[in-house]
Design a protein around this motif. Structure first.
Motif, mmCIF file in Angstrom:
data_model
loop_
_atom_site.group_PDB
_atom_site.id
_atom_site.type_symbol
_atom_site.label_atom_id
_atom_site.label_comp_id
_atom_site.label_asym_id
_atom_site.label_seq_id
_atom_site.Cartn_x
_atom_site.Cartn_y
_atom_site.Cartn_z
ATOM 1 N N ARG A 93 11.349 7.153 -2.840
ATOM 2 C CA ARG A 93 10.732 7.194 -4.161
ATOM 3 C C ARG A 93 9.297 6.683 -4.083
ATOM 4 N N LEU A 94 8.356 7.427 -4.690
ATOM 5 C CA LEU A 94 6.953 7.035 -4.782
ATOM 6 C C LEU A 94 6.704 6.549 -6.198
ATOM 7 N N ILE A 95 6.287 5.293 -6.356
ATOM 8 C CA ILE A 95 6.172 4.686 -7.682
ATOM 9 C C ILE A 95 4.735 4.225 -7.911
ATOM 10 N N PRO A 96 3.947 4.943 -8.704
ATOM 11 C CA PRO A 96 2.600 4.482 -9.046
ATOM 12 C C PRO A 96 2.673 3.257 -9.960
ATOM 13 N N ILE A 97 1.874 2.252 -9.683
ATOM 14 C CA ILE A 97 1.828 1.027 -10.474
ATOM 15 C C ILE A 97 0.563 1.053 -11.341
ATOM 16 N N GLU A 98 0.723 0.844 -12.638
ATOM 17 C CA GLU A 98 -0.389 1.046 -13.562
ATOM 18 C C GLU A 98 -1.002 -0.243 -14.092
ATOM 19 N N ASN A 99 -0.240 -1.317 -14.192
ATOM 20 C CA ASN A 99 -0.727 -2.479 -14.931
ATOM 21 C C ASN A 99 -0.925 -3.741 -14.096
ATOM 22 N N VAL A 100 -0.397 -3.767 -12.891
ATOM 23 C CA VAL A 100 -0.541 -4.939 -12.019
ATOM 24 C C VAL A 100 -0.833 -4.466 -10.606
ATOM 25 N N PRO A 101 -1.399 -5.332 -9.746
ATOM 26 C CA PRO A 101 -1.631 -4.939 -8.355
ATOM 27 C C PRO A 101 -0.306 -4.663 -7.638
ATOM 28 N N ALA A 102 -0.216 -3.538 -6.969
ATOM 29 C CA ALA A 102 1.026 -3.160 -6.286
ATOM 30 C C ALA A 102 1.412 -4.179 -5.221
ATOM 31 N N GLU A 103 0.431 -4.717 -4.509
ATOM 32 C CA GLU A 103 0.733 -5.689 -3.458
ATOM 33 C C GLU A 103 1.358 -6.948 -4.045
ATOM 34 N N GLU A 104 0.838 -7.410 -5.183
ATOM 35 C CA GLU A 104 1.402 -8.591 -5.840
ATOM 36 C C GLU A 104 2.817 -8.315 -6.342
ATOM 37 N N LEU A 105 3.010 -7.123 -6.906
ATOM 38 C CA LEU A 105 4.325 -6.757 -7.416
ATOM 39 C C LEU A 105 5.345 -6.645 -6.279
ATOM 40 N N SER A 106 4.906 -6.184 -5.107
ATOM 41 C CA SER A 106 5.826 -6.011 -3.983
ATOM 42 C C SER A 106 6.447 -7.341 -3.562
ATOM 43 N N LYS A 107 5.717 -8.446 -3.701
ATOM 44 C CA LYS A 107 6.254 -9.761 -3.338
ATOM 45 C C LYS A 107 7.416 -10.134 -4.254
ATOM 46 N N THR A 108 7.274 -9.820 -5.540
ATOM 47 C CA THR A 108 8.360 -10.089 -6.482
ATOM 48 C C THR A 108 9.574 -9.224 -6.160
ATOM 49 N N ILE A 109 9.326 -7.968 -5.823
ATOM 50 C CA ILE A 109 10.420 -7.047 -5.507
ATOM 51 C C ILE A 109 11.172 -7.518 -4.254
ATOM 52 N N LEU A 110 10.448 -8.010 -3.257
ATOM 53 C CA LEU A 110 11.096 -8.502 -2.036
ATOM 54 C C LEU A 110 11.958 -9.725 -2.320
ATOM 55 N N GLY A 111 11.572 -10.516 -3.325
ATOM 56 C CA GLY A 111 12.386 -11.664 -3.697
ATOM 57 C C GLY A 111 13.719 -11.257 -4.300
ATOM 58 N N ILE A 112 13.740 -10.091 -4.956
ATOM 59 C CA ILE A 112 14.968 -9.588 -5.581
ATOM 60 C C ILE A 112 15.760 -8.722 -4.610
ATOM 61 N N PHE A 113 15.047 -7.928 -3.804
ATOM 62 C CA PHE A 113 15.687 -7.030 -2.832
ATOM 63 C C PHE A 113 15.164 -7.364 -1.430
ATOM 64 N N HIS A 130 -4.957 1.579 -1.993
ATOM 65 C CA HIS A 130 -5.963 2.508 -2.520
ATOM 66 C C HIS A 130 -5.494 3.181 -3.809
ATOM 67 N N SER A 131 -4.244 3.639 -3.815
ATOM 68 C CA SER A 131 -3.714 4.311 -5.005
ATOM 69 C C SER A 131 -2.850 3.381 -5.858
ATOM 70 N N ASN A 132 -2.718 2.109 -5.434
ATOM 71 C CA ASN A 132 -1.900 1.114 -6.131
ATOM 72 C C ASN A 132 -0.479 1.666 -6.343
ATOM 73 N N THR A 133 0.129 2.029 -5.218
ATOM 74 C CA THR A 133 1.430 2.705 -5.261
ATOM 75 C C THR A 133 2.419 2.004 -4.335
ATOM 76 N N LEU A 134 3.680 2.004 -4.743
ATOM 77 C CA LEU A 134 4.774 1.519 -3.901
ATOM 78 C C LEU A 134 5.575 2.712 -3.400
ATOM 79 N N LEU A 135 5.915 2.681 -2.117
ATOM 80 C CA LEU A 135 6.802 3.698 -1.559
ATOM 81 C C LEU A 135 8.095 3.010 -1.157
ATOM 82 N N ILE A 136 9.217 3.437 -1.730
ATOM 83 C CA ILE A 136 10.519 2.839 -1.473
ATOM 84 C C ILE A 136 11.373 3.841 -0.713
#
Length: 359
Positions: A93-113, A130-136
């Motif tokens: 899944r490719l998830i574009p992030i619109e409101n927060v930095p994707a790198e910062e959000l990824s740290k929170t996601i790793l804490g949950i998963f 560059h595109s502020n995107t997460l690839l899962i």
């Protein structure tokens, strides 16, 4: 294990296809206008084939158990066609992030998963700054859905001070006695508006996204559902009887042991050895009963370890009993039947140890 390897190989195959589309094909076509000679085109084609061959080598190594794929994907072009890779990319899944930095959000996601951060696991997460995107990428679409649901909930614009919307929070519940999917079905029927549930079947967990004020109520419902099943009356009576046998065998052994130490005529080394073996045998029956009825993998592992230690101790005790019987027989203070009885119990103890090791 074979199923796990197939899942990992499918994931790596998908990564190869994505890498081809993302990194190699665009490179080839972007340089097409600059290519002036057939020699330059052939050179570029050879470079592309070399990179694909390196990725395919990693896949071959995975099939022999030598290594895991080390590359992850940073972007997926909108023109990419997945017709030949649907199975391999089912959990991608490719998830574009619109409101927060994707790198910062990824740290929170790793804490949950946390499984998304494993270096050699089948689940991966990559960040494209560059595109502020997460690839899962995960082994199953259900887990990917759960991750995406959490990402979407966290990717919210900051609220205005005058806004009265409730603060949302995420809690992960892991169950010991009931499948997470059963809890999901029960809670989904009575869930209030705005509450979202997702299952992680690999860890038997439920991810709950809800207003902060509702989590206590949800937790109470979950604790009520996640209860160990009540034991039937007959099982309770059997357990108590086995436990009493263990206590009696322990008392008999301790009594004879004291008699031997005091030099009592009726307390012989042979009686002590036999009583010690009986003690371990009754303990083995008690632990095996619990092992066979363990409700969770953790409980089964715990009782299995206890049973394994008791079986080894019982085999050693049977050997001591057989040796004592032979010594007493040679000394004229025991009969042949005593020797044969001890030898028979020793063989039974050896067989029980071997059978348990096969499981």
């Amino acid at each position: 294990m074979q199923q796990q390897n197939r899942t990992k190989k499918a994931g790596l195959s998908g990564l190869i296809l994505v890498l081809v589309a993302v990194g190699l094909i665009p490179f080839a076509f972007a340089q097409e206008d600059a290519a002036k000679t057939a020699e330059e085109k052939a050179k570029r084609k050879a470079e592309i084939q070399l990179q694909i061959a390196e990725l395919q080598k990693e896949l071959a190594e995975l099939e022999t158990g030598e290594t895991m794929a080390k590359d992850s994907v940073s972007a997926l072009p909108s023109t990419y066609q997945q017709e030949n890779a649907n199975n391999a990319l089912a959990g991608l899944r490719l998830i574009p992030i619109e409101n927060v930095p994707a790198e910062e959000l990824s740290k929170t996601i790793l804490g949950i998963f946390p499984m998304l951060g494993a270096k050699h696991g089948p689940a991966r997460m990559s960040v494209d700054k560059h595109s502020n995107t997460l690839l899962i990428l995960t082994p199953n679409p259900e887990l990917t859905d759960a991750v995406e649901a959490v990402v979407m909930q966290l990717d919210k614009p900051k609220k205005d001070k005058n806004e009265n919307q409730p603060n949302m929070s995420i809690v992960v519940y892991t169950f010991s006695h009931i499948p997470a999917k059963d809890v999901l079905e029960h809670l989904s029927q009575t869930a209030e508006k705005g509450v979202r549930f997702s299952c992680d079947y690999n860890t038997n967990s439920l991810i709950v996204v809800a207003p902060e004020g509702l989590h206590e109520e949800i937790k109470a419902k979950i604790l009520q559902l996640d209860q160990a099943p009540e034991k039937p009356k007959l099982d309770t009576e059997i357990e108590q009887s086995l436990k009493r046998k263990v206590e009696f065998a322990e008392k008999i052994y301790e009594t004879i042991k004291v008699q031997v130490e005091m030099g009592a005529r009726q307390g012989t080394a042979l009686n002590e050895a036999q009583a010690r073996y009986n003690k371990y045998q009754t303990l083995e029956d008690y632990q095996r009963w619990h092992y066979e009825r363990a409700g969770t993998p953790e409980q089964k592992a715990e009782w299995g370890q206890k049973l394994r230690e008791t079986l080894d101790s019982g085999q050693a005790a049977a050997k001591d009993w057989a040796d004592a019987a032979m010594n007493h027989y040679n000394a004229g203070s025991a009969e042949l039947k005593d020797v044969l009885t001890a030898q028979l119990e020793l063989e039974d103890a050896i067989i029980r140890v071997l059978k348990f090791k096969e499981k």
